[in-house]
Design an enzyme around this catalytic site. Structure first.
Site, short mmCIF file in Angstrom:
data_model
loop_
_atom_site.label_atom_id
_atom_site.label_comp_id
_atom_site.label_asym_id
_atom_site.label_seq_id
_atom_site.Cartn_x
_atom_site.Cartn_y
_atom_site.Cartn_z
N HIS A 19 0.84 -1.20 0.00
CA HIS A 19 0.00 0.00 0.00
C HIS A 19 0.87 1.25 0.00
O HIS A 19 0.69 2.17 -0.81
CB HIS A 19 -0.90 -0.02 1.24
CG HIS A 19 -1.76 1.20 1.39
ND1 HIS A 19 -3.07 1.25 0.97
CD2 HIS A 19 -1.50 2.43 1.91
CE1 HIS A 19 -3.58 2.44 1.23
NE2 HIS A 19 -2.63 3.18 1.80
N GLU A 20 1.84 1.29 0.91
CA GLU A 20 2.70 2.47 1.03
C GLU A 20 3.59 2.65 -0.20
O GLU A 20 3.92 3.79 -0.57
CB GLU A 20 3.55 2.37 2.30
CG GLU A 20 2.74 2.39 3.60
CD GLU A 20 1.94 3.66 3.78
OE1 GLU A 20 2.33 4.71 3.22
OE2 GLU A 20 0.92 3.62 4.48
N HIS A 23 1.90 4.88 -2.73
CA HIS A 23 2.07 6.30 -2.44
C HIS A 23 3.48 6.76 -2.81
O HIS A 23 3.67 7.82 -3.40
CB HIS A 23 1.83 6.56 -0.95
CG HIS A 23 0.41 6.34 -0.51
ND1 HIS A 23 -0.67 6.84 -1.20
CD2 HIS A 23 -0.10 5.67 0.57
CE1 HIS A 23 -1.80 6.50 -0.58
NE2 HIS A 23 -1.46 5.78 0.49
#
Length: 421
Positions: A19-20, A23
């Protein structure tokens, strides 16, 4: 117990780090400085500074990770007035390193007591040296060593999150959930190949579960179920409806009649005694599998889509009929992972896929502090054709954080009460 903990750390870690990374990747593409990419939480145990200026760290608590973008969220480096620091200067007299830590000593640095600084706009730092005030120009790519010894790039305005285009910020915020959807889809495709295929709901050919009622009655995998208690069966939906209807008023030790066609096209009638599981009766058969390469590939995509759709429906039901019992926090997640770990690798993979899709869907909710809330702000900015004031966005985010913290505490407490009391 140890196995459960290890599996929980690995599953949770993979989901959060993926997920990170979404980003991280799109922030860099949008011109935003990623100051740190951390695997784990808590005290730092390893750090490496890449050529891109990002510090890659491994931290002590193996629980997920985070991305620290310049000017995003709670990213800030504060220097209190009077703080003793040491400055490293280049040949032109510009500051290239500001050391706030007593863990790293710079023998050739200049010690000062800071009286003021601006590391975003004017790029200056002022302090007392031998009771004389001196202002130094700070290099755009200078680093700052924080009190815990982590050395990061400073964050001038031009590389901050707020300075990126609204579309750059929007894709940066969406990329985290997007990566979770990608991970979930990959997991479901992998499951399809590991299991040898994907369920085929369009046929009445069945697989027989080991030890189930159908196996005990002599039914074999590859047999066709033509009728159940006189009800015609052409596909899996017909089969499940026929079993439900024929066991609606079922009496203990009763049997239902199945008309079966085996692989030799021989038809026979078999009586099966269903087994009660919860409030339902099962006859011990499963859907047959589509085993072609493209069947597995497209089947994995379909399973991912079905998982996402089911999660959206469940969340919609939660909004309309809210109950803490419908939510699960870290405790519930740990229990679910533990049960999957005891059931085998396939079940762990399936749970990882579901949890990854779940994280993606939940994060798109338009709640401040979640990615969906940030995307909503981006949309508002696009419509207004100007950004919100940073203070306004900060206040909105703080409200969202407060709401999420209260909800997390309530959910975790509820999970503990359900698990141990």
């Amino acid at each position: 117990m140890l196995l459960n903990i290890i599996v929980f750390i690995v599953v949770f870690g993979i989901i959060v780090v993926v997920h990170e990374f979404g980003h991280f990747y799109f922030a860099k593409k949008s011109g935003i400085l990623v100051r740190e990419f951390a695997v784990g939480m808590g005290p730092k145990i390893f750090a490496h500074t890449g050529e891109d200026g990002t510090v890659y760290t491994v931290r002590m608590l193996p629980l997920g990770g985070y991305v620290r973008m310049a000017g995003w969220g709670d990213d800030a480096t504060e220097i209190k007035t009077g703080t003793p620091v040491s400055l490293s200067l280049n040949e032109r007299g510009k500051v290239t390193r500001i050391n706030l830590s007593d863990k790293q000593l710079d023998n050739n640095s200049l010690p000062i007591n800071v009286t003021s600084y601006d590391l975003e706009d004017k790029l200056t730092i002022t302090g007392l040296t031998l009771d004389e005030s001196q202002t130094y120009s700070v290099d755009h790519d200078a680093t700052i060593v924080e009190e815990d010894g982590t050395e990061l790039r400073i964050a001038p305005l031009d590389v901050q999150y707020q300075n990126a285009s609204v579309w750059g910020r929007m894709i940066t915020n969406f990329a985290g959930p997007m990566n979770n959807f990608i991970l979930g889809t990959i997991v479901f495709i992998l499951l399809a190949f590991i299991q040898g295929g994907v369920p085929n709901p369009d046929t009445n050919i069945v697989r027989v579960a080991d030890g189930g009622a159908a196996q005990q009655a002599g039914i074999k995998s590859g047999d066709k179920v033509l009728e159940i208690a006189g009800r015609k069966v052409d596909n899996w939906d017909d089969l499940t409806k026929a079993v439900t209807a024929s066991t609606k008023h079922f009496k203990k030790d009763s049997k239902i009649t199945l008309k079966i066609q085996n692989r030799d096209n021989q038809t026979k009638t078999i009586k099966v005694k269903p087994k009660k599981v919860g409030d339902s009766y099962l006859i011990g058969v499963q859907q047959s599998l589509k085993t072609g390469f493209w069947d597995k590939l497209t089947g994995g995509f379909q399973q991912a889509l079905l998982a996402m759709t089911a999660l959206i429906k469940a969340l919609g039901n939660l909004v309309l009929h809210f109950s803490l019992n419908k939510l699960g926090g870290p405790v519930a997640m740990y229990q679910a992972v533990g049960q999957a770990a005891q059931s085998g690798f396939v079940n762990v993979l399936y749970l990882m896929g579901m949890l990854s899709m779940n994280l993606g869907v939940v994060n798109l909710f338009p709640i401040p502090a979640l990615d969906g809330g940030k995307i909503l702000i981006n949309i508002i900015e696009a419509l207004r054709r100007k950004p919100l004031k940073q203070e306004t966005e900060t206040y909105i985010t703080l409200v969202g954080v407060a709401i999420m913290l209260v909800l997390m505490v309530a959910v975790t407490w509820n999970d503990i009460m359900r698990a141990f009391f």
